[in-house]
Design a protein around this motif. Sequence first.
Motif, PDB file in Angstrom:
ATOM      1  N   PRO A   7      41.740  35.461  39.088  1.00 17.28           N
ATOM      2  CA  PRO A   7      40.825  36.404  38.450  1.00 17.28           C
ATOM      3  C   PRO A   7      41.152  37.834  38.857  1.00 17.28           C
ATOM      4  O   PRO A   7      41.626  38.081  39.964  1.00 17.28           O
ATOM      5  CB  PRO A   7      39.456  35.980  38.963  1.00 17.28           C
ATOM      6  CG  PRO A   7      39.696  35.110  40.129  1.00 17.28           C
ATOM      7  CD  PRO A   7      41.089  34.590  40.037  1.00 17.28           C
ATOM      8  N   ILE A   8      40.921  38.754  37.929  1.00 17.21           N
ATOM      9  CA  ILE A   8      41.161  40.164  38.227  1.00 17.21           C
ATOM     10  C   ILE A   8      39.857  40.934  38.411  1.00 17.21           C
ATOM     11  O   ILE A   8      39.846  42.015  38.979  1.00 17.21           O
ATOM     12  CB  ILE A   8      42.023  40.846  37.146  1.00 17.21           C
ATOM     13  CG1 ILE A   8      41.341  40.779  35.788  1.00 17.21           C
ATOM     14  CG2 ILE A   8      43.414  40.242  37.105  1.00 17.21           C
ATOM     15  CD1 ILE A   8      41.985  41.637  34.719  1.00 17.21           C
ATOM     16  N   LYS A   9      38.759  40.367  37.908  1.00 19.83           N
ATOM     17  CA  LYS A   9      37.454  41.004  38.039  1.00 19.83           C
ATOM     18  C   LYS A   9      36.408  39.937  38.284  1.00 19.83           C
ATOM     19  O   LYS A   9      36.622  38.768  37.997  1.00 19.83           O
ATOM     20  CB  LYS A   9      37.079  41.766  36.764  1.00 19.83           C
ATOM     21  CG  LYS A   9      37.895  42.996  36.520  1.00 19.83           C
ATOM     22  CD  LYS A   9      37.373  43.754  35.330  1.00 19.83           C
ATOM     23  CE  LYS A   9      38.218  45.002  35.125  1.00 19.83           C
ATOM     24  NZ  LYS A   9      37.746  45.820  34.025  1.00 19.83           N
ATOM     25  N   CYS A  10      35.283  40.392  38.789  1.00 23.67           N
ATOM     26  CA  CYS A  10      34.136  39.504  38.856  1.00 23.67           C
ATOM     27  C   CYS A  10      32.907  40.285  38.431  1.00 23.67           C
ATOM     28  O   CYS A  10      32.852  41.509  38.540  1.00 23.67           O
ATOM     29  CB  CYS A  10      33.981  38.868  40.229  1.00 23.67           C
ATOM     30  SG  CYS A  10      33.528  39.964  41.549  1.00 23.67           S
ATOM     31  N   ARG A  11      31.947  39.546  37.913  1.00 24.39           N
ATOM     32  CA  ARG A  11      30.723  40.133  37.407  1.00 24.39           C
ATOM     33  C   ARG A  11      29.550  39.424  38.078  1.00 24.39           C
ATOM     34  O   ARG A  11      29.525  38.198  38.160  1.00 24.39           O
ATOM     35  CB  ARG A  11      30.662  39.947  35.895  1.00 24.39           C
ATOM     36  CG  ARG A  11      29.472  40.584  35.240  1.00 24.39           C
ATOM     37  CD  ARG A  11      29.637  40.611  33.735  1.00 24.39           C
ATOM     38  NE  ARG A  11      30.704  41.558  33.398  1.00 24.39           N
ATOM     39  CZ  ARG A  11      31.594  41.358  32.436  1.00 24.39           C
ATOM     40  NH1 ARG A  11      31.572  40.281  31.714  1.00 24.39           N
ATOM     41  NH2 ARG A  11      32.512  42.266  32.197  1.00 24.39           N
ATOM     42  N   PHE A  12      28.609  40.201  38.566  1.00 23.24           N
ATOM     43  CA  PHE A  12      27.383  39.653  39.150  1.00 23.24           C
ATOM     44  C   PHE A  12      26.255  40.619  38.836  1.00 23.24           C
ATOM     45  O   PHE A  12      26.392  41.821  39.006  1.00 23.24           O
ATOM     46  CB  PHE A  12      27.521  39.422  40.664  1.00 23.24           C
ATOM     47  CG  PHE A  12      28.120  40.571  41.430  1.00 23.24           C
ATOM     48  CD1 PHE A  12      27.309  41.507  42.049  1.00 23.24           C
ATOM     49  CD2 PHE A  12      29.492  40.716  41.533  1.00 23.24           C
ATOM     50  CE1 PHE A  12      27.856  42.574  42.761  1.00 23.24           C
ATOM     51  CE2 PHE A  12      30.048  41.780  42.241  1.00 23.24           C
ATOM     52  CZ  PHE A  12      29.226  42.708  42.850  1.00 23.24           C
ATOM     53  N   ASP A  18      36.343  45.171  40.277  1.00 20.77           N
ATOM     54  CA  ASP A  18      37.762  44.932  40.055  1.00 20.77           C
ATOM     55  C   ASP A  18      38.345  44.405  41.355  1.00 20.77           C
ATOM     56  O   ASP A  18      38.348  45.107  42.372  1.00 20.77           O
ATOM     57  CB  ASP A  18      38.451  46.226  39.624  1.00 20.77           C
ATOM     58  CG  ASP A  18      39.865  46.003  39.125  1.00 20.77           C
ATOM     59  OD1 ASP A  18      40.602  45.213  39.760  1.00 20.77           O
ATOM     60  OD2 ASP A  18      40.238  46.623  38.120  1.00 20.77           O
ATOM     61  N   LEU A  19      38.818  43.173  41.333  1.00 18.48           N
ATOM     62  CA  LEU A  19      39.322  42.537  42.548  1.00 18.48           C
ATOM     63  C   LEU A  19      40.679  43.079  42.974  1.00 18.48           C
ATOM     64  O   LEU A  19      41.126  42.824  44.085  1.00 18.48           O
ATOM     65  CB  LEU A  19      39.395  41.016  42.349  1.00 18.48           C
ATOM     66  CG  LEU A  19      38.053  40.341  42.083  1.00 18.48           C
ATOM     67  CD1 LEU A  19      38.257  38.884  41.703  1.00 18.48           C
ATOM     68  CD2 LEU A  19      37.127  40.464  43.272  1.00 18.48           C
ATOM     69  N   CYS A 112      39.583  36.557  34.257  1.00 20.52           N
ATOM     70  CA  CYS A 112      41.035  36.618  34.381  1.00 20.52           C
ATOM     71  C   CYS A 112      41.579  37.726  33.488  1.00 20.52           C
ATOM     72  O   CYS A 112      40.831  38.405  32.795  1.00 20.52           O
ATOM     73  CB  CYS A 112      41.653  35.269  34.032  1.00 20.52           C
ATOM     74  SG  CYS A 112      41.115  33.957  35.153  1.00 20.52           S
ATOM     75  N   ASP A 113      42.899  37.891  33.482  1.00 18.41           N
ATOM     76  CA  ASP A 113      43.495  38.974  32.702  1.00 18.41           C
ATOM     77  C   ASP A 113      43.287  38.764  31.200  1.00 18.41           C
ATOM     78  O   ASP A 113      42.905  37.696  30.747  1.00 18.41           O
ATOM     79  CB  ASP A 113      44.970  39.156  33.042  1.00 18.41           C
ATOM     80  CG  ASP A 113      45.800  37.937  32.702  1.00 18.41           C
ATOM     81  OD1 ASP A 113      45.457  37.214  31.752  1.00 18.41           O
ATOM     82  OD2 ASP A 113      46.800  37.710  33.388  1.00 18.41           O
ATOM     83  N   LYS A 114      43.578  39.810  30.419  1.00 17.86           N
ATOM     84  CA  LYS A 114      43.330  39.785  28.981  1.00 17.86           C
ATOM     85  C   LYS A 114      44.191  38.755  28.264  1.00 17.86           C
ATOM     86  O   LYS A 114      43.805  38.235  27.233  1.00 17.86           O
ATOM     87  CB  LYS A 114      43.564  41.172  28.386  1.00 17.86           C
ATOM     88  CG  LYS A 114      42.506  42.166  28.800  1.00 17.86           C
ATOM     89  CD  LYS A 114      42.762  43.524  28.217  1.00 17.86           C
ATOM     90  CE  LYS A 114      41.689  44.489  28.701  1.00 17.86           C
ATOM     91  NZ  LYS A 114      41.915  45.839  28.259  1.00 17.86           N
TER      92      LYS A 114
END
Length: 124
Positions: A7-12, A18-19, A112-114
């Motif tokens: 994963p490149i990002k996480c949302r909470f 941005d990881l 994950c990435d686009k």
Amino acid sequence: MEELTQPIKCRFDAWDLDLRNGELRKNGEKVPLQDKPAKLLVLLASRTGELVTRTEIQKVLWPGEFVGFDNTINAAMKKIRDALGDDVEEPTLIETIPKQGYRFIGAVEYICDKETKGRVRHRQ
């Protein structure tokens, strides 16, 4: 065999992290966070639900430094909590495990990435 994508990002909640670079956004607006607190938040969010010990944090973020790192970790955690509006007494995102470390307890969606357009939900 299918290749796993990191994963490149996480949302909470209303937050995006941005990881790769530690950039934190709330509802799309960038929230300033210094380098070490950002790296610590990435470490915690990338290991949701797991205890991340103070020793691990020290080895990852302050390798080779031994003097005063406890106060430095505490200061970094305070900056993270201030940025997120998380309460140390009644946390919704980061739990303190006294004398051991910290655990990210918020529900996280990893992105994950686009190219893969992957989304993986992680339960609390």
